[in-house]
Write an enzyme that holds these catalytic residues in place. Structure first.
Site, PDB file in Angstrom:
ATOM      1  N   ARG A 224      12.598 -23.053  64.412  1.00 17.44           N
ATOM      2  CA  ARG A 224      12.732 -23.069  63.127  1.00 17.44           C
ATOM      3  C   ARG A 224      11.279 -23.284  62.577  1.00 17.44           C
ATOM      4  NH1 ARG A 224      17.331 -21.629  62.983  1.00 17.44           N
ATOM      5  NH2 ARG A 224      19.392 -22.688  62.412  1.00 17.44           N
ATOM      6  N   GLU A 252       9.754 -20.152  54.131  1.00 16.17           N
ATOM      7  CA  GLU A 252      10.549 -19.052  54.487  1.00 16.17           C
ATOM      8  C   GLU A 252      11.557 -18.695  53.561  1.00 16.17           C
ATOM      9  OE1 GLU A 252      14.095 -18.329  57.805  1.00 16.17           O
ATOM     10  OE2 GLU A 252      11.965 -19.081  58.673  1.00 16.17           O
ATOM     11  N   HIS A 271      13.218 -13.667  60.498  1.00 10.24           N
ATOM     12  CA  HIS A 271      14.696 -14.915  60.934  1.00 10.24           C
ATOM     13  C   HIS A 271      15.703 -13.904  61.297  1.00 10.24           C
ATOM     14  CE1 HIS A 271      16.198 -19.231  60.628  1.00 10.24           C
ATOM     15  NE2 HIS A 271      16.709 -18.538  61.682  1.00 10.24           N
TER      16      HIS A 271
END
Length: 308
Positions: A224, A252, A271
């Site tokens: 993450r 993000e 991602h």
């Protein structure tokens, strides 16, 4: 029993449903298919955030949230008392391991500069050869869960030296503890971080972590974004001393103009490690099995504890 799921085609992927189960499709937190009362089992969308998480507060009879993601950081501590949170451990093993191997090979074999040269119509053989290679590299995997195991299995044929690290050492399996990182990082050519985001792992990749890496090392973050201190990451990568392959960032999405975009020693994907065609069939098979366990009064698997 009323069950809410996020995808219409997911219902058919769940397998046989217990008697008395009604499944409804929730397309968004503001587009509910019926009265929230009576919903006891909920399968929210993959990578759900924000308003979707808050929807749990409107479900007075909710008992189980079955995630389609391996990470549960957006949900931990945000569900009403008495609700069991389960993640999708195992569902994303192959896809995330594949992305990681692809990222390592792409970086080491100089695919990013070759692709940029292709866009310019340049035959760049002399500019980037000889490239680096994966064979013979010392690879450190930080995170020895199911994804880490899948990655280790895929890296083994590449003639690498593998070392694994977990929160708790497992000497019988050859797995080191996090306390060993200061000694292990300086010996690694490639460091893959594949840990869950918890209070303990937030900021794990800090200035000290990065400074410990040897010159020329490659850092791969498939965990993450907040596992890494972005300011420290930019500062170290800007020197050109090490490189990085990142599937996740903090913030993000990574905003336009962010310095990470233009660093030549950084490979970024948005991602996507778990976003493959097979993810929903695998995830909904798990959700169906969990629903049958729940209806039968059996223990659920993948229950989230201590943040993961």
């Amino acid at each position: 029993m009323k069950v809410w799921v996020a995808h219409e085609h997911g219902v058919g992927l769940m397998g046989g449903l217990p008697d008395g189960v009604t499944v409804e499709i929730v397309t968004g937190p503001d587009r509910l298919p019926s009265d929230p009362a009576g919903v006891s089992f909920w399968v929210p969308p993959f990578l759900a955030q924000g308003g979707t998480v808050r929807l749990a507060e409107k479900l007075p009879d909710l008992k189980v949230v079955q995630l389609l993601s391996a990470g549960a950081d957006a949900w931990v501590g945000r569900l009403p008392a008495g609700v069991t949170l389960c993640d999708a451990r195992g569902v994303h093993d192959s896809s995330t391991a594949e992305w990681t191997v692809t990222a390592i090979l792409s970086y080491l074999r100089a695919f990013p500069p070759f692709i940029r040269a292709q866009a310019r119509g340049e035959w760049a053989y002399a500019d980037f050869t000889p490239t680096d290679e994966l064979a013979g590299k010392r690879v450190l995997i930080v995170g020895a869960g199911s994804i880490g195991a899948a990655l280790a299995a895929r890296l083994a044929p590449f003639e690498v030296e593998l070392t694994r690290v977990a929160r708790t050492p497992r000497p019988d399996e050859g797995v080191h503890g996090v306390a060993d990182l200061p000694a292990l990082l300086p010996t690694a050519d490639v460091v893959v971080v594949i840990v869950p985001l918890t209070d303990q792992t937030r900021g794990l990749i800090d200035a000290g972590f990065l400074a410990a890496l040897p010159d020329g090392a490659l850092l791969v973050n498939a965990a993450r974004g907040p596992v890494a201190d972005t300011a420290a990451l930019v500062a170290e990568l800007s020197t050109g001393r090490i490189g990085a392959a990142l599937d996740v960032t903090d913030p993000e999405p990574l905003p336009a103009g962010h310095p990470l975009w233009t660093l030549p020693n950084v490979l970024i994907t948005p991602h996507v490690a778990g976003s493959v065609k097979g993810v929903l069939p695998r995830a909904y098979r798990l959700a169906g099995a969990q629903l049958r366990r729940f209806a039968a009064g059996e223990p659920l698997v993948n229950q989230v504890a201590d943040g993961y």
